[in-house]
Design an enzyme around this catalytic site. Sequence first.
Site, mmCIF file in Angstrom:
data_model
loop_
_atom_site.group_PDB
_atom_site.id
_atom_site.type_symbol
_atom_site.label_atom_id
_atom_site.label_comp_id
_atom_site.label_asym_id
_atom_site.label_seq_id
_atom_site.Cartn_x
_atom_site.Cartn_y
_atom_site.Cartn_z
ATOM 1 N N LYS A 61 48.711 24.082 52.683
ATOM 2 C CA LYS A 61 49.093 25.206 52.120
ATOM 3 C C LYS A 61 48.236 26.605 52.354
ATOM 4 O O LYS A 61 47.162 26.375 53.010
ATOM 5 C CB LYS A 61 49.186 25.346 50.494
ATOM 6 C CG LYS A 61 47.781 25.069 49.834
ATOM 7 C CD LYS A 61 47.832 24.831 48.243
ATOM 8 C CE LYS A 61 46.629 24.816 47.572
ATOM 9 N NZ LYS A 61 46.648 24.316 46.229
ATOM 10 N N ARG A 73 49.319 25.128 33.440
ATOM 11 C CA ARG A 73 49.803 25.983 34.812
ATOM 12 C C ARG A 73 51.163 25.640 34.941
ATOM 13 O O ARG A 73 52.139 26.412 34.263
ATOM 14 C CB ARG A 73 48.992 25.921 35.824
ATOM 15 C CG ARG A 73 48.774 27.166 36.738
ATOM 16 C CD ARG A 73 47.495 27.128 37.785
ATOM 17 N NE ARG A 73 47.498 25.910 38.592
ATOM 18 C CZ ARG A 73 47.026 25.613 39.655
ATOM 19 N NH1 ARG A 73 46.050 26.284 40.071
ATOM 20 N NH2 ARG A 73 47.321 24.621 40.411
ATOM 21 N N TYR A 133 24.997 51.418 53.484
ATOM 22 C CA TYR A 133 25.687 52.317 52.549
ATOM 23 C C TYR A 133 24.754 51.853 51.144
ATOM 24 O O TYR A 133 24.432 50.646 50.898
ATOM 25 C CB TYR A 133 27.041 51.890 52.337
ATOM 26 C CG TYR A 133 27.798 52.234 53.547
ATOM 27 C CD1 TYR A 133 28.026 53.673 53.631
ATOM 28 C CD2 TYR A 133 28.628 51.442 54.179
ATOM 29 C CE1 TYR A 133 28.738 54.499 54.769
ATOM 30 C CE2 TYR A 133 29.552 51.912 55.108
ATOM 31 C CZ TYR A 133 29.535 53.323 55.307
ATOM 32 O OH TYR A 133 30.419 53.767 56.348
ATOM 33 N N MET A 191 32.758 47.729 56.395
ATOM 34 C CA MET A 191 33.891 47.282 56.740
ATOM 35 C C MET A 191 33.814 46.429 58.114
ATOM 36 O O MET A 191 34.722 45.338 58.358
ATOM 37 C CB MET A 191 34.835 48.536 57.071
ATOM 38 C CG MET A 191 36.442 48.078 57.401
ATOM 39 S SD MET A 191 37.384 49.591 57.740
ATOM 40 C CE MET A 191 37.441 50.017 56.070
#
Length: 376
Positions: A35, A130, A263, A311
């Site tokens: 999957k 679930r 950053y 990024m």
Amino acid sequence: MPRPILATVHPEALRHNLNQARVRAPDARVWAVVKANAYGHGIERCFDALRSADGFALLDLAEAERLRALDWRGPILLLEGVFEPRDLELCSRLHLWHAVHCIEQIDWLAAHKTQVPHRVFLKLNSGMNRLGFTPTAFRAAWARLNALPQVEEISLMTHFSDADGPRGIAHQVAVFEQATADLPGERTLCNSAALLRHASTPLRGDGVTTLAGDWVREGIALYGCAPDYPENTAAGWDLQPTMTLASRLIGVQQLQPGDTVGYGSAFAAEAPMRVGVVACGYADGYPRHAPTGTPVLVAGVRTRVLGRVSMDMLAVDLSPLDAAGVPAEVGTEVVLWGRSASGAVLAADEVAASAGTIAYELLCAVAPRVPFSPPP
Ligand SMILES: *Cc1c(COP(=O)(O)O)cnc(C)c1O
């Protein structure tokens, strides 16, 4: 030259890991769970290495079609069954086996016109809450399916919530044994964690049948990660990494005490040091929450990420390389997880744990802009 990031899939590691499942559950058949595009590896890229599996399990009908397009004629199991009635037409046409976990799916089957009766896996909710029928509804669901001309064979399935952890599986196994007692049909219970940790546990107390049952459903272990990290490691389970995410240094900075990196100035140097800048960021699928200290291999030497992941870039500490006299410059290999050209290995499990997630998420999250080798 393209940006130097590259994901590499290792077919020989896939073969090795699949073989480990055979060793651990010699009497069971193995579903290779593919999957999410084979946990981010690419179904087409993995197919050849996994074709000795007994079947493929997934949940997206388009992925099932891709397997048939590869000329796979063996079993394919839809782990969540069908999502709407017309999906059953594809199941009939492509001979897909499918889970049945709710009343609606039985209603759809009862209304489905087909020449080919289906093989279904009736799912018990043994405690995960679930998907699946509750223990009290399970027998009635089985009886209804059993009476349908659209159904050829019914197998019995459940899924564990805690196979990787301290709560374990005994409470769910007891529910499964009671709900399925005297029902015929093949059994499938184990995901990777249950396969590795519990496969030889007796089932139904007869001492012959084990928890491995008739089929195990192996996902993450196939892709070389430990489902129960950090209690156990991939190397400890004798699993090999099937994906390497590698890039290169595209810059080097010399820092003085007090200089900061990236950053938010999240890292500040305490002593003079060199910092490497790597062409890999969160837009490549590297976790943005990986903090200073997250392991990384530079020229095969283990070091750490520094400061915030951006990024398109992240920074790494070159001090261990400088201390060892290993050259590090623009162009030097960086392995974010997987195997370095030197043979050194960095488990995706370790990177994931440092970033507060699991290897599953890292493998599935490699971004579309990252090229793969081999190509699809
Ligand atoms: C994903 C999945 C698996 C495989 O789980 P791993 O932990 O990756 O081995 C097995 N069974 C079901 C129903 C699943 O959805």
